[in-house]
Write a protein that holds these residues in place. Sequence first.
Motif, short mmCIF file in Angstrom:
data_model
loop_
_atom_site.label_atom_id
_atom_site.label_comp_id
_atom_site.label_asym_id
_atom_site.label_seq_id
_atom_site.Cartn_x
_atom_site.Cartn_y
_atom_site.Cartn_z
N PRO A 267 3.37 4.88 -1.58
CA PRO A 267 2.59 5.65 -2.79
C PRO A 267 2.81 5.05 -4.14
O PRO A 267 4.06 4.31 -4.35
N TYR B 156 0.79 -1.35 -0.17
CA TYR B 156 0.09 -0.29 0.57
C TYR B 156 0.74 1.23 0.08
O TYR B 156 0.62 2.27 0.13
N GLN C 188 -7.80 4.99 2.78
CA GLN C 188 -6.89 5.98 1.76
C GLN C 188 -8.20 6.52 0.24
O GLN C 188 -8.85 7.73 0.09
N TYR D 200 -4.50 13.68 -1.56
CA TYR D 200 -4.54 11.81 -0.65
C TYR D 200 -3.21 11.09 -2.01
O TYR D 200 -4.01 9.44 -1.48
N ASP D 201 -3.93 11.91 -2.76
CA ASP D 201 -2.64 10.98 -4.02
C ASP D 201 -3.61 9.85 -5.13
O ASP D 201 -3.10 8.82 -5.05
N VAL D 202 -4.54 10.25 -4.96
CA VAL D 202 -5.40 9.24 -5.51
C VAL D 202 -6.44 9.08 -7.33
O VAL D 202 -6.16 10.69 -7.24
N ASN E 89 -4.08 4.65 -6.15
CA ASN E 89 -2.69 5.18 -5.22
C ASN E 89 -1.85 5.17 -6.08
O ASN E 89 -1.07 4.76 -7.01
N LEU F 214 -5.13 0.42 -3.82
CA LEU F 214 -5.24 1.65 -3.11
C LEU F 214 -6.15 1.25 -2.36
O LEU F 214 -6.10 0.26 -1.32
N HIS F 215 -5.54 1.46 -0.45
CA HIS F 215 -5.90 0.99 0.81
C HIS F 215 -7.74 1.57 0.95
O HIS F 215 -7.25 2.91 0.28
N HIS G 49 -6.82 13.35 -6.94
CA HIS G 49 -7.04 14.04 -5.70
C HIS G 49 -5.04 14.50 -5.25
O HIS G 49 -4.79 13.72 -5.24
N LEU H 94 -11.14 8.60 2.54
CA LEU H 94 -11.21 9.93 2.63
C LEU H 94 -10.54 10.38 1.60
O LEU H 94 -11.25 11.88 1.50
N ALA H 95 -10.65 10.29 0.50
CA ALA H 95 -10.29 11.26 -1.06
C ALA H 95 -11.99 11.10 -1.16
O ALA H 95 -12.29 12.31 -1.72
#
Length: 119
Positions: free
Chosen positions: A32, A30, A40, A101-103, A112, A36-37, A98, A43-44
């Motif tokens: 970066p 998980y 995460q 949160y880097d999505v 992710n 994708l968790h 995003h 949150l996005a």
Amino acid sequence: MSSPQSHIPPLEVRERAICMCFDGGPCTSYAPGHALHLIQARLASATPSDWVDGIVEETDAATGVVVVTSFVDGTAHTVWNGAGAAARVEVGSPVALHARYDVLAAGSARFNVAPLRAA
């Protein structure tokens, strides 16, 4: 009286684990840019104001690099993903990134991503 205990030496541990995606398998990390968790993703989803709409300018499926240009200010965001985002998106397709949160969102798919900094 205590019985003598045999000493078992610790196993050697590498500093970084290698993810399966480096060998073409599914992501097992998980970190970066990998899988994708769930947290995460949630949150996005819970912070819609941090999404940046953009268009895919470049993709490189061999390296996992995707370049997204923002609709708002024209900023180019270069990101890396080992789980197949570069193979899934096409140049010219609309996506959302995003920033907090880097999505990366491409349709219903979420990835992710790890931002790549210019040298």
